[in-house]
Design an enzyme around this catalytic site. Structure first.
Site, short mmCIF file in Angstrom:
data_model
loop_
_atom_site.label_atom_id
_atom_site.label_comp_id
_atom_site.label_asym_id
_atom_site.label_seq_id
_atom_site.Cartn_x
_atom_site.Cartn_y
_atom_site.Cartn_z
N ASP A 102 0.87 -1.17 0.00
CA ASP A 102 0.00 0.00 0.00
C ASP A 102 0.91 1.23 0.00
OD1 ASP A 102 -2.08 1.86 0.53
OD2 ASP A 102 -3.15 0.35 1.70
N ASP A 203 -2.82 4.85 -2.39
CA ASP A 203 -3.73 5.54 -1.49
C ASP A 203 -4.10 6.93 -2.04
OD1 ASP A 203 -4.80 5.44 1.34
OD2 ASP A 203 -3.61 7.28 1.50
N GLU A 245 -6.61 4.18 -5.74
CA GLU A 245 -7.79 4.56 -4.96
C GLU A 245 -8.21 5.97 -5.37
OE1 GLU A 245 -9.32 5.04 -0.33
OE2 GLU A 245 -7.41 5.87 -0.94
N HIS A 317 -11.04 -1.49 4.56
CA HIS A 317 -10.75 -1.04 5.93
C HIS A 317 -11.36 0.32 6.24
CE1 HIS A 317 -7.97 0.96 3.35
NE2 HIS A 317 -7.61 1.76 4.34
N ASP A 318 -11.97 0.96 5.25
CA ASP A 318 -12.59 2.27 5.47
C ASP A 318 -14.12 2.19 5.48
OD1 ASP A 318 -10.08 3.52 5.47
OD2 ASP A 318 -10.14 3.86 3.31
C1 GLC Z 1 -7.20 6.31 2.30
C2 GLC Z 1 -7.06 5.14 3.22
C3 GLC Z 1 -7.51 5.55 4.59
C4 GLC Z 1 -6.62 6.65 5.07
C5 GLC Z 1 -6.59 7.82 4.08
C6 GLC Z 1 -5.44 8.73 4.35
O1 GLC Z 1 -8.51 6.67 2.06
O2 GLC Z 1 -7.73 4.04 2.70
O3 GLC Z 1 -7.53 4.47 5.49
O4 GLC Z 1 -7.03 7.12 6.32
O5 GLC Z 1 -6.44 7.38 2.75
O6 GLC Z 1 -4.24 8.11 4.04
#
Ligand code: GLC
Ligand code: CA
Length: 540
Positions: A102, A203, A245, A317-318
Protein backbone atom coordinates in the site's frame (compact mmCIF):
# COMPACT_ATOMS: atom_id res chain seq x y z
CA UNK A 1 -2.12 -20.79 -10.56
CA UNK A 2 -1.65 -17.29 -11.88
CA UNK A 3 1.32 -16.73 -14.15
CA UNK A 4 2.65 -13.40 -12.91
CA UNK A 5 4.67 -12.97 -16.09
CA UNK A 6 1.58 -12.97 -18.25
CA UNK A 7 0.43 -9.56 -19.44
CA UNK A 8 -2.66 -8.37 -17.55
CA UNK A 9 -2.62 -11.42 -15.23
CA UNK A 10 -4.53 -9.33 -12.71
CA UNK A 11 -7.67 -9.50 -14.86
CA UNK A 12 -7.99 -13.13 -13.81
CA UNK A 13 -6.95 -12.59 -10.22
CA UNK A 14 -8.83 -12.29 -6.97
CA UNK A 15 -7.18 -10.04 -4.39
CA UNK A 16 -7.49 -10.38 -0.63
CA UNK A 17 -6.97 -7.32 1.54
CA UNK A 18 -5.23 -7.71 4.87
CA UNK A 19 -5.38 -5.11 7.62
CA UNK A 20 -2.15 -6.26 9.25
CA UNK A 21 -2.80 -4.82 12.68
CA UNK A 22 -5.89 -7.00 13.03
CA UNK A 23 -5.11 -10.14 11.05
CA UNK A 24 -2.94 -12.41 13.22
CA UNK A 25 -0.63 -11.67 16.11
CA UNK A 26 2.38 -13.98 16.42
CA UNK A 27 4.17 -12.70 19.53
CA UNK A 28 1.46 -11.92 22.06
CA UNK A 29 1.73 -8.12 21.98
CA UNK A 30 -1.87 -7.91 20.81
CA UNK A 31 -1.00 -6.50 17.39
CA UNK A 32 -1.10 -8.44 14.17
CA UNK A 33 2.23 -8.77 12.35
CA UNK A 34 4.06 -10.18 9.33
CA UNK A 35 4.95 -13.56 10.90
CA UNK A 36 1.23 -13.80 11.75
CA UNK A 37 0.31 -13.32 8.09
CA UNK A 38 2.93 -15.87 7.12
CA UNK A 39 1.30 -18.41 9.45
CA UNK A 40 -2.03 -17.95 7.66
CA UNK A 41 -0.82 -18.33 4.08
CA UNK A 42 -2.18 -21.84 3.83
CA UNK A 43 -5.63 -20.61 4.82
CA UNK A 44 -5.46 -17.94 2.08
CA UNK A 45 -4.19 -20.48 -0.40
CA UNK A 46 -7.10 -22.72 0.45
CA UNK A 47 -9.51 -19.86 -0.18
CA UNK A 48 -7.83 -19.55 -3.57
CA UNK A 49 -6.81 -15.88 -3.72
CA UNK A 50 -3.97 -14.81 -6.01
CA UNK A 51 -2.66 -11.72 -4.29
CA UNK A 52 -2.67 -10.03 -0.90
CA UNK A 53 -2.94 -6.29 -0.56
CA UNK A 54 -1.38 -5.37 2.77
CA UNK A 55 -2.53 -2.11 4.29
CA UNK A 56 0.65 -0.22 5.23
CA UNK A 57 3.29 -2.07 7.24
CA UNK A 58 5.93 0.64 6.89
CA UNK A 59 7.46 2.59 9.76
CA UNK A 60 4.78 4.83 11.20
CA UNK A 61 3.70 6.52 14.44
CA UNK A 62 0.29 4.93 13.68
CA UNK A 63 -1.78 8.06 14.06
CA UNK A 64 -3.83 6.75 11.13
CA UNK A 65 -2.81 3.11 11.47
CA UNK A 66 0.09 3.23 9.07
CA UNK A 67 -1.39 5.69 6.56
CA UNK A 68 1.10 8.10 8.11
CA UNK A 69 4.47 6.78 6.95
CA UNK A 70 7.68 7.92 8.62
CA UNK A 71 10.01 5.74 6.54
CA UNK A 72 8.98 4.25 3.20
CA UNK A 73 11.83 1.79 3.11
CA UNK A 74 11.54 0.17 6.49
CA UNK A 75 9.02 -2.12 8.13
CA UNK A 76 7.50 -0.87 11.38
CA UNK A 77 8.98 -2.90 14.25
CA UNK A 78 5.44 -3.57 15.45
CA UNK A 79 4.91 -5.62 12.29
CA UNK A 80 8.35 -7.24 12.09
CA UNK A 81 11.51 -6.70 10.11
CA UNK A 82 12.59 -6.28 6.52
CA UNK A 83 13.66 -9.92 6.68
CA UNK A 84 10.11 -10.93 7.71
CA UNK A 85 8.81 -9.02 4.71
CA UNK A 86 11.20 -10.80 2.36
CA UNK A 87 10.18 -14.15 3.82
CA UNK A 88 6.52 -13.30 3.38
CA UNK A 89 7.03 -12.26 -0.25
CA UNK A 90 8.95 -15.47 -0.96
CA UNK A 91 6.62 -17.86 0.89
CA UNK A 92 3.53 -16.29 -0.60
CA UNK A 93 4.98 -16.57 -4.09
CA UNK A 94 5.73 -20.25 -3.44
CA UNK A 95 1.96 -20.69 -3.06
CA UNK A 96 1.20 -18.68 -6.18
CA UNK A 97 0.29 -15.57 -4.21
CA UNK A 98 1.67 -12.11 -4.96
CA UNK A 99 2.04 -9.30 -2.41
CA UNK A 100 0.74 -5.78 -3.03
CA UNK A 101 2.16 -2.95 -0.96
CA UNK A 102 0.00 0.00 0.00
CA UNK A 103 1.69 3.21 -1.14
CA UNK A 104 0.74 6.42 0.60
CA UNK A 105 2.17 9.03 -1.75
CA UNK A 106 -0.13 11.95 -1.05
CA UNK A 107 1.28 12.66 2.40
CA UNK A 108 3.83 11.46 4.93
CA UNK A 109 3.86 11.34 8.70
CA UNK A 110 4.95 14.51 10.46
CA UNK A 111 7.68 12.26 11.88
CA UNK A 112 9.13 11.55 8.45
CA UNK A 113 12.68 12.87 8.13
CA UNK A 114 11.59 15.11 5.26
CA UNK A 115 9.00 16.88 7.36
CA UNK A 116 11.26 17.26 10.36
CA UNK A 117 13.87 18.81 8.08
CA UNK A 118 11.21 20.95 6.42
CA UNK A 119 10.30 22.47 9.79
CA UNK A 120 13.89 23.52 10.47
CA UNK A 121 13.79 26.52 8.17
CA UNK A 122 12.44 27.99 4.98
CA UNK A 123 15.79 27.45 3.28
CA UNK A 124 16.08 23.78 4.24
CA UNK A 125 16.24 21.62 1.09
CA UNK A 126 13.23 19.62 2.31
CA UNK A 127 11.09 22.65 3.07
CA UNK A 128 9.55 22.72 -0.38
CA UNK A 129 8.67 18.99 -0.11
CA UNK A 130 5.49 20.16 1.62
CA UNK A 131 2.90 22.85 1.00
CA UNK A 132 3.38 26.05 2.99
CA UNK A 133 1.62 29.40 3.09
CA UNK A 134 2.78 32.44 5.04
CA UNK A 135 0.49 33.62 7.77
CA UNK A 136 -0.13 34.64 11.31
CA UNK A 137 -1.78 32.59 14.04
CA UNK A 138 -5.54 32.52 13.69
CA UNK A 139 -5.67 33.73 10.07
CA UNK A 140 -5.82 30.51 8.05
CA UNK A 141 -4.87 30.64 4.35
CA UNK A 142 -8.42 29.53 3.51
CA UNK A 143 -11.36 27.67 5.03
CA UNK A 144 -10.51 24.19 3.75
CA UNK A 145 -11.27 21.40 6.22
CA UNK A 146 -9.32 18.22 6.90
CA UNK A 147 -10.94 14.83 6.37
CA UNK A 148 -10.59 13.82 10.02
CA UNK A 149 -11.95 17.10 11.40
CA UNK A 150 -10.51 20.58 11.98
CA UNK A 151 -8.87 22.91 9.46
CA UNK A 152 -6.63 21.63 6.65
CA UNK A 153 -3.91 24.07 7.74
CA UNK A 154 -1.64 23.85 10.79
CA UNK A 155 0.61 26.65 11.93
CA UNK A 156 4.31 26.25 12.66
CA UNK A 157 5.24 29.29 14.79
CA UNK A 158 9.00 29.00 14.21
CA UNK A 159 8.47 29.38 10.46
CA UNK A 160 5.55 31.79 10.56
CA UNK A 161 3.85 29.46 8.09
CA UNK A 162 0.96 27.07 7.74
CA UNK A 163 1.31 23.64 6.15
CA UNK A 164 -1.46 21.91 4.28
CA UNK A 165 -2.91 18.51 5.28
CA UNK A 166 -6.01 16.87 3.85
CA UNK A 167 -6.09 14.34 6.69
CA UNK A 168 -4.80 14.59 10.27
CA UNK A 169 -2.32 17.37 11.18
CA UNK A 170 0.22 14.52 11.60
CA UNK A 171 -0.22 13.73 7.87
CA UNK A 172 1.27 16.71 5.98
CA UNK A 173 0.58 16.67 2.23
CA UNK A 174 3.56 16.27 -0.04
CA UNK A 175 4.18 18.95 -2.64
CA UNK A 176 4.01 16.99 -5.91
CA UNK A 177 4.73 20.16 -7.86
CA UNK A 178 8.32 19.79 -6.66
CA UNK A 179 10.11 17.38 -9.05
CA UNK A 180 12.53 16.34 -6.28
CA UNK A 181 9.62 14.95 -4.25
CA UNK A 182 8.40 12.94 -7.19
CA UNK A 183 11.85 11.51 -7.88
CA UNK A 184 12.27 10.48 -4.22
CA UNK A 185 8.97 8.61 -4.39
CA UNK A 186 9.81 6.89 -7.68
CA UNK A 187 13.12 5.74 -6.30
CA UNK A 188 11.37 4.26 -3.29
CA UNK A 189 8.83 2.47 -5.51
CA UNK A 190 11.67 0.94 -7.55
CA UNK A 191 13.18 -0.29 -4.29
CA UNK A 192 10.00 -2.26 -3.56
CA UNK A 193 9.81 -3.52 -7.11
CA UNK A 194 13.30 -4.93 -6.67
CA UNK A 195 12.10 -6.69 -3.51
CA UNK A 196 9.72 -8.71 -5.67
CA UNK A 197 6.30 -7.31 -4.86
CA UNK A 198 3.53 -8.12 -7.35
CA UNK A 199 2.16 -4.61 -7.32
CA UNK A 200 0.83 -1.64 -5.44
CA UNK A 201 -2.34 -0.09 -4.12
CA UNK A 202 -2.10 3.69 -4.33
CA UNK A 203 -3.73 5.54 -1.49
CA UNK A 204 -5.91 8.58 -2.38
CA UNK A 205 -3.86 8.92 -5.54
CA UNK A 206 -6.31 11.22 -7.33
CA UNK A 207 -5.43 13.90 -4.79
CA UNK A 208 -1.75 14.34 -5.59
CA UNK A 209 -2.43 17.02 -8.22
CA UNK A 210 -4.11 19.24 -5.62
CA UNK A 211 -4.26 23.03 -5.81
CA UNK A 212 -5.06 24.24 -2.28
CA UNK A 213 -5.23 27.91 -3.26
CA UNK A 214 -8.14 27.09 -5.53
CA UNK A 215 -9.46 24.60 -2.96
CA UNK A 216 -9.00 21.72 -5.39
CA UNK A 217 -8.01 18.37 -3.91
CA UNK A 218 -9.11 15.51 -6.20
CA UNK A 219 -8.49 15.66 -9.96
CA UNK A 220 -6.23 18.69 -9.83
CA UNK A 221 -4.94 20.38 -12.97
CA UNK A 222 -1.63 18.47 -13.15
CA UNK A 223 -2.94 15.09 -11.97
CA UNK A 224 -2.73 13.18 -15.26
CA UNK A 225 0.71 14.57 -16.03
CA UNK A 226 1.95 13.34 -12.63
CA UNK A 227 0.32 9.93 -12.98
CA UNK A 228 1.80 9.34 -16.42
CA UNK A 229 5.22 10.27 -15.13
CA UNK A 230 4.79 8.04 -12.07
CA UNK A 231 3.95 5.13 -14.35
CA UNK A 232 6.87 5.76 -16.74
CA UNK A 233 9.38 6.05 -13.93
CA UNK A 234 8.29 2.91 -12.12
CA UNK A 235 6.00 0.04 -13.18
CA UNK A 236 5.30 1.09 -16.76
CA UNK A 237 5.85 -1.87 -19.12
CA UNK A 238 6.31 -4.32 -16.25
CA UNK A 239 3.70 -6.93 -15.38
CA UNK A 240 2.75 -5.48 -12.02
CA UNK A 241 -0.76 -4.88 -10.76
CA UNK A 242 -1.53 -1.32 -9.71
CA UNK A 243 -4.79 -0.12 -8.23
CA UNK A 244 -5.48 3.54 -7.76
CA UNK A 245 -7.79 4.56 -4.96
CA UNK A 246 -9.90 7.42 -6.34
CA UNK A 247 -12.85 8.70 -4.32
CA UNK A 248 -13.32 11.44 -6.89
CA UNK A 249 -13.42 9.26 -10.00
CA UNK A 250 -16.27 9.38 -12.47
CA UNK A 251 -16.40 7.04 -15.45
CA UNK A 252 -14.47 9.22 -17.94
CA UNK A 253 -11.67 9.69 -15.40
CA UNK A 254 -11.70 6.02 -14.47
CA UNK A 255 -11.14 5.19 -18.14
CA UNK A 256 -8.00 7.30 -18.03
CA UNK A 257 -6.77 5.79 -14.76
CA UNK A 258 -7.24 2.24 -16.03
CA UNK A 259 -6.51 2.79 -19.72
CA UNK A 260 -5.84 -0.58 -21.42
CA UNK A 261 -2.51 0.69 -22.78
CA UNK A 262 -1.18 0.43 -19.22
CA UNK A 263 -0.11 4.07 -19.12
CA UNK A 264 -1.44 4.75 -15.61
CA UNK A 265 -2.82 1.95 -13.37
CA UNK A 266 -4.22 -1.53 -13.97
CA UNK A 267 -7.51 -0.58 -12.39
CA UNK A 268 -9.39 2.00 -10.43
CA UNK A 269 -10.92 1.63 -6.97
CA UNK A 270 -13.89 3.99 -7.05
CA UNK A 271 -16.64 4.58 -4.51
CA UNK A 272 -19.78 5.62 -6.37
CA UNK A 273 -21.79 2.61 -5.20
CA UNK A 274 -20.41 2.70 -1.68
CA UNK A 275 -21.51 6.31 -1.25
CA UNK A 276 -25.13 5.83 -2.35
CA UNK A 277 -26.56 5.31 1.12
CA UNK A 278 -25.24 8.48 2.75
CA UNK A 279 -24.98 12.21 2.12
CA UNK A 280 -21.67 13.93 1.27
CA UNK A 281 -21.20 13.91 5.06
CA UNK A 282 -20.93 10.17 5.50
CA UNK A 283 -22.48 10.19 8.97
CA UNK A 284 -25.80 11.39 7.52
CA UNK A 285 -27.80 8.45 6.13
CA UNK A 286 -29.65 8.62 2.83
CA UNK A 287 -32.22 6.10 1.61
CA UNK A 288 -30.90 3.92 -1.21
CA UNK A 289 -33.04 1.68 -3.40
CA UNK A 290 -31.88 -1.48 -5.12
CA UNK A 291 -32.70 -0.07 -8.59
CA UNK A 292 -30.35 2.86 -7.85
CA UNK A 293 -27.55 0.56 -6.79
CA UNK A 294 -28.04 -1.67 -9.83
CA UNK A 295 -28.10 1.29 -12.20
CA UNK A 296 -24.83 2.55 -10.78
CA UNK A 297 -23.17 -0.85 -11.06
CA UNK A 298 -24.47 -1.22 -14.62
CA UNK A 299 -23.11 2.18 -15.63
CA UNK A 300 -19.64 1.26 -14.39
CA UNK A 301 -19.76 -2.23 -15.89
CA UNK A 302 -20.70 -0.89 -19.30
CA UNK A 303 -18.68 2.29 -18.97
CA UNK A 304 -15.36 0.50 -18.52
CA UNK A 305 -15.99 -2.59 -20.67
CA UNK A 306 -13.20 -2.79 -23.22
CA UNK A 307 -11.74 0.58 -22.24
CA UNK A 308 -10.83 0.32 -18.57
CA UNK A 309 -10.96 -2.06 -15.63
CA UNK A 310 -13.07 -2.12 -12.45
CA UNK A 311 -12.17 -3.18 -8.95
CA UNK A 312 -15.07 -5.10 -7.41
CA UNK A 313 -15.52 -4.71 -3.68
CA UNK A 314 -18.14 -4.35 -0.96
CA UNK A 315 -15.76 -3.95 1.92
CA UNK A 316 -12.42 -2.52 2.86
CA UNK A 317 -10.75 -1.04 5.93
CA UNK A 318 -12.59 2.27 5.47
CA UNK A 319 -16.11 0.87 5.12
CA UNK A 320 -18.59 -0.85 7.41
CA UNK A 321 -19.10 -4.59 6.96
CA UNK A 322 -21.30 -5.36 3.97
CA UNK A 323 -23.36 -8.05 5.69
CA UNK A 324 -24.40 -5.50 8.31
CA UNK A 325 -24.78 -2.71 5.78
CA UNK A 326 -26.72 -4.20 2.87
CA UNK A 327 -27.30 -7.75 4.08
CA UNK A 328 -28.79 -9.22 7.24
CA UNK A 329 -26.41 -9.67 10.15
CA UNK A 330 -29.06 -11.44 12.20
CA UNK A 331 -30.82 -14.66 11.39
CA UNK A 332 -30.12 -14.68 7.67
CA UNK A 333 -26.48 -13.64 7.98
CA UNK A 334 -25.05 -16.62 6.16
CA UNK A 335 -27.53 -16.52 3.29
CA UNK A 336 -27.19 -12.78 2.84
CA UNK A 337 -23.38 -12.91 2.94
CA UNK A 338 -23.45 -15.54 0.19
CA UNK A 339 -25.93 -13.55 -1.89
CA UNK A 340 -23.76 -10.43 -1.73
CA UNK A 341 -20.69 -12.47 -2.66
CA UNK A 342 -22.36 -13.96 -5.74
CA UNK A 343 -23.79 -10.61 -6.82
CA UNK A 344 -20.30 -9.09 -6.82
CA UNK A 345 -18.16 -11.94 -8.09
CA UNK A 346 -20.21 -12.43 -11.24
CA UNK A 347 -19.29 -8.94 -12.44
CA UNK A 348 -16.45 -7.87 -14.72
CA UNK A 349 -13.39 -6.58 -12.91
CA UNK A 350 -10.97 -7.80 -10.27
CA UNK A 351 -12.74 -8.89 -7.07
CA UNK A 352 -11.39 -7.88 -3.68
CA UNK A 353 -12.15 -9.77 -0.49
CA UNK A 354 -11.53 -7.86 2.72
CA UNK A 355 -10.34 -9.99 5.63
CA UNK A 356 -13.24 -11.66 7.41
CA UNK A 357 -15.70 -10.93 4.60
CA UNK A 358 -15.30 -14.58 3.61
CA UNK A 359 -16.62 -15.49 7.08
CA UNK A 360 -19.48 -13.02 6.98
CA UNK A 361 -17.97 -10.92 9.79
CA UNK A 362 -20.26 -8.15 11.03
CA UNK A 363 -20.14 -4.57 12.26
CA UNK A 364 -18.93 -3.80 15.78
CA UNK A 365 -21.21 -1.36 17.63
CA UNK A 366 -18.77 -0.87 20.50
CA UNK A 367 -18.91 1.74 23.26
CA UNK A 368 -16.80 4.83 22.65
CA UNK A 369 -13.85 3.64 24.74
CA UNK A 370 -13.46 0.56 22.55
CA UNK A 371 -13.23 2.57 19.32
CA UNK A 372 -9.75 3.12 17.89
CA UNK A 373 -10.08 5.16 14.71
CA UNK A 374 -9.28 8.87 14.98
CA UNK A 375 -11.94 9.59 12.36
CA UNK A 376 -14.80 8.07 14.37
CA UNK A 377 -13.58 9.47 17.68
CA UNK A 378 -13.14 12.99 16.27
CA UNK A 379 -16.52 12.88 14.52
CA UNK A 380 -18.24 11.72 17.72
CA UNK A 381 -16.78 14.63 19.70
CA UNK A 382 -17.72 17.12 17.00
CA UNK A 383 -21.32 15.91 17.06
CA UNK A 384 -21.52 16.09 20.84
CA UNK A 385 -19.97 19.57 20.84
CA UNK A 386 -22.62 20.69 18.41
CA UNK A 387 -25.24 19.58 20.93
CA UNK A 388 -26.20 16.10 19.78
CA UNK A 389 -27.08 13.74 22.66
CA UNK A 390 -24.24 11.28 23.30
CA UNK A 391 -26.32 8.20 22.53
CA UNK A 392 -27.41 9.63 19.17
CA UNK A 393 -23.85 10.59 18.26
CA UNK A 394 -22.64 7.10 19.02
CA UNK A 395 -25.45 5.58 16.96
CA UNK A 396 -24.56 7.86 14.04
CA UNK A 397 -20.92 6.81 14.24
CA UNK A 398 -21.70 3.11 14.47
CA UNK A 399 -23.36 2.96 11.11
CA UNK A 400 -20.44 4.08 8.92
CA UNK A 401 -17.36 4.02 11.16
CA UNK A 402 -14.18 2.42 9.90
CA UNK A 403 -13.71 0.61 13.22
CA UNK A 404 -16.43 -1.80 12.03
CA UNK A 405 -13.96 -3.33 9.59
CA UNK A 406 -10.92 -3.15 11.81
CA UNK A 407 -11.78 -5.57 14.60
CA UNK A 408 -9.44 -8.55 14.96
CA UNK A 409 -9.88 -11.43 12.55
CA UNK A 410 -11.96 -14.21 14.07
CA UNK A 411 -9.99 -17.42 13.70
CA UNK A 412 -11.39 -19.74 16.39
CA UNK A 413 -13.87 -19.84 19.26
CA UNK A 414 -10.96 -19.80 21.73
CA UNK A 415 -9.66 -16.82 23.77
CA UNK A 416 -9.54 -13.58 21.71
CA UNK A 417 -10.76 -15.58 18.73
CA UNK A 418 -7.28 -17.02 18.25
CA UNK A 419 -6.07 -13.61 17.12
CA UNK A 420 -3.61 -13.12 19.96
CA UNK A 421 -2.41 -14.78 23.14
CA UNK A 422 -2.10 -11.30 24.70
CA UNK A 423 -4.48 -8.36 24.96
CA UNK A 424 -5.79 -7.34 21.54
CA UNK A 425 -5.16 -3.69 20.54
CA UNK A 426 -8.83 -3.53 19.66
CA UNK A 427 -11.62 -5.55 21.18
CA UNK A 428 -12.63 -8.75 19.40
CA UNK A 429 -16.24 -8.82 18.26
CA UNK A 430 -18.05 -10.94 20.90
CA UNK A 431 -19.81 -12.88 18.14
CA UNK A 432 -16.51 -14.72 17.44
CA UNK A 433 -17.84 -17.74 19.31
CA UNK A 434 -20.22 -18.29 16.37
CA UNK A 435 -18.41 -16.53 13.54
CA UNK A 436 -14.87 -17.79 13.08
CA UNK A 437 -12.65 -19.41 10.48
CA UNK A 438 -12.37 -22.76 12.22
CA UNK A 439 -16.10 -23.33 12.26
CA UNK A 440 -16.44 -22.03 8.68
CA UNK A 441 -13.82 -24.47 7.48
CA UNK A 442 -15.62 -27.32 9.21
CA UNK A 443 -18.97 -26.49 7.62
CA UNK A 444 -19.36 -27.26 3.90
CA UNK A 445 -22.27 -24.79 3.75
CA UNK A 446 -20.31 -21.86 5.15
CA UNK A 447 -19.80 -18.47 3.51
CA UNK A 448 -16.11 -19.40 3.14
CA UNK A 449 -16.87 -22.17 0.67
CA UNK A 450 -19.11 -19.92 -1.41
CA UNK A 451 -16.18 -17.54 -1.82
CA UNK A 452 -13.86 -20.44 -2.57
CA UNK A 453 -16.26 -21.68 -5.25
CA UNK A 454 -16.67 -18.23 -6.79
CA UNK A 455 -12.90 -17.85 -7.07
CA UNK A 456 -12.59 -21.26 -8.70
CA UNK A 457 -15.40 -20.51 -11.16
CA UNK A 458 -13.73 -17.27 -12.25
CA UNK A 459 -10.65 -19.26 -13.15
CA UNK A 460 -12.57 -22.02 -14.91
CA UNK A 461 -14.82 -19.94 -17.18
CA UNK A 462 -13.45 -17.08 -19.29
CA UNK A 463 -16.82 -15.31 -19.47
CA UNK A 464 -16.22 -14.10 -15.90
CA UNK A 465 -13.21 -12.15 -17.08
CA UNK A 466 -14.20 -11.23 -20.60
CA UNK A 467 -17.98 -11.05 -20.79
CA UNK A 468 -19.93 -7.84 -21.30
CA UNK A 469 -22.80 -6.85 -19.03
CA UNK A 470 -26.56 -6.56 -19.41
CA UNK A 471 -28.76 -5.67 -16.48
CA UNK A 472 -32.04 -7.59 -16.23
CA UNK A 473 -35.19 -6.33 -14.49
CA UNK A 474 -33.66 -2.92 -13.60
CA UNK A 475 -36.75 -1.79 -11.67
CA UNK A 476 -37.06 -4.90 -9.52
CA UNK A 477 -36.73 -3.86 -5.86
CA UNK A 478 -35.49 -7.27 -4.67
CA UNK A 479 -33.67 -9.11 -7.43
CA UNK A 480 -30.28 -8.24 -8.90
CA UNK A 481 -30.00 -10.23 -12.12
CA UNK A 482 -27.61 -9.77 -15.01
CA UNK A 483 -26.14 -11.45 -18.04
CA UNK A 484 -22.50 -11.59 -19.01
CA UNK A 485 -21.71 -12.57 -22.57
CA UNK A 486 -18.30 -13.24 -24.11
CA UNK A 487 -15.64 -15.86 -24.89
CA UNK A 488 -18.34 -18.08 -26.41
CA UNK A 489 -20.27 -18.29 -23.15
CA UNK A 490 -23.17 -16.64 -21.40
CA UNK A 491 -23.43 -16.29 -17.65
CA UNK A 492 -26.59 -15.46 -15.75
CA UNK A 493 -26.52 -14.21 -12.18
CA UNK A 494 -29.80 -14.16 -10.29
CA UNK A 495 -29.63 -12.89 -6.74
CA UNK A 496 -32.38 -12.02 -4.31
CA UNK A 497 -30.95 -9.13 -2.29
CA UNK A 498 -33.85 -9.08 0.13
CA UNK A 499 -35.16 -11.08 3.04
CA UNK A 500 -38.44 -11.92 1.27
CA UNK A 501 -39.12 -14.44 -1.49
CA UNK A 502 -39.08 -12.83 -4.91
CA UNK A 503 -40.70 -13.97 -8.13
CA UNK A 504 -38.07 -14.57 -10.79
CA UNK A 505 -38.41 -16.38 -14.09
CA UNK A 506 -35.27 -17.75 -15.75
CA UNK A 507 -34.74 -16.20 -19.17
CA UNK A 508 -35.83 -18.68 -21.84
CA UNK A 509 -32.32 -19.42 -23.08
CA UNK A 510 -31.48 -20.86 -19.65
CA UNK A 511 -34.64 -22.95 -19.23
CA UNK A 512 -33.69 -26.43 -18.10
CA UNK A 513 -30.11 -25.38 -17.31
CA UNK A 514 -28.50 -26.82 -14.17
CA UNK A 515 -27.10 -24.03 -11.99
CA UNK A 516 -23.35 -23.56 -11.88
CA UNK A 517 -23.75 -22.43 -8.29
CA UNK A 518 -26.82 -22.29 -6.07
CA UNK A 519 -26.61 -21.06 -2.50
CA UNK A 520 -29.77 -22.76 -1.25
CA UNK A 521 -29.80 -26.11 -2.98
CA UNK A 522 -32.00 -27.09 -5.92
CA UNK A 523 -33.70 -24.04 -7.46
CA UNK A 524 -37.44 -23.56 -7.15
CA UNK A 525 -39.21 -22.69 -10.37
CA UNK A 526 -40.31 -19.07 -10.69
CA UNK A 527 -39.00 -17.84 -7.36
CA UNK A 528 -35.88 -16.90 -5.47
CA UNK A 529 -35.98 -17.61 -1.76
CA UNK A 530 -34.89 -14.88 0.71
CA UNK A 531 -31.23 -13.98 -0.09
CA UNK A 532 -30.97 -16.86 -2.56
CA UNK A 533 -28.33 -16.60 -5.28
CA UNK A 534 -27.76 -18.66 -8.41
CA UNK A 535 -25.37 -18.63 -11.33
CA UNK A 536 -26.06 -20.32 -14.66
CA UNK A 537 -23.71 -20.81 -17.57
CA UNK A 538 -24.33 -21.84 -21.14
CA UNK A 539 -22.03 -22.29 -24.09
CA UNK A 540 -22.96 -20.23 -27.13
C1 GLC B 1 -7.20 6.31 2.30
C2 GLC B 1 -7.06 5.14 3.22
C3 GLC B 1 -7.51 5.55 4.59
C4 GLC B 1 -6.62 6.65 5.07
C5 GLC B 1 -6.59 7.82 4.08
C6 GLC B 1 -5.44 8.73 4.35
O1 GLC B 1 -8.51 6.67 2.06
O2 GLC B 1 -7.73 4.04 2.70
O3 GLC B 1 -7.53 4.47 5.49
O4 GLC B 1 -7.03 7.12 6.32
O5 GLC B 1 -6.44 7.38 2.75
O6 GLC B 1 -4.24 8.11 4.04
CA1 CA C 1 2.49 -8.84 17.21
Amino acid sequence: MINFNKKDWWKEAVIYQIYPKSFQDSNGDGIGDLPGILSRLDYLHKLGVDALWLSPVLASPQVDNGYDVSDYQDIDPMFGTMEDMRTLIREARARGIGILMDLVLNHTSDQHRWFREACKGRDNPCHDYYIWRDGVPGALPNEMRAAFGGPAWTYVPALGQYYFHQFAPQQPDLNWANPAVRQELYKMIRFWMDEGVAGFRLDVIDQVGKDPDRQITANGPRLMEFLHELNRETWGGKNLVTVGEAWGADIPRARQYSAPDGSVFSMVFQFEQMCLDHEADKWVPKAMTLPELKASIARWQQGLHGCGWNSLFWDNHDLPRIVSRWGDDGELRVDSAKALAVALHGLQGTPYIYQGEELGMTNAPYPLEELRDLESINAYHEMVEKGMPEADALAAIHRMMRDNARTPMQWTDGPHAGFTSGTPWMMVNPNYTQINAASALADPDSVFYTYQKLIALRKAHPVFVEGDFTLLCPEDEQVFAYLRRGAGQELLAAVNLSGRSAPFALPEAFAGCEPLLATQGAPQAGVLRPWEAQLYLREL
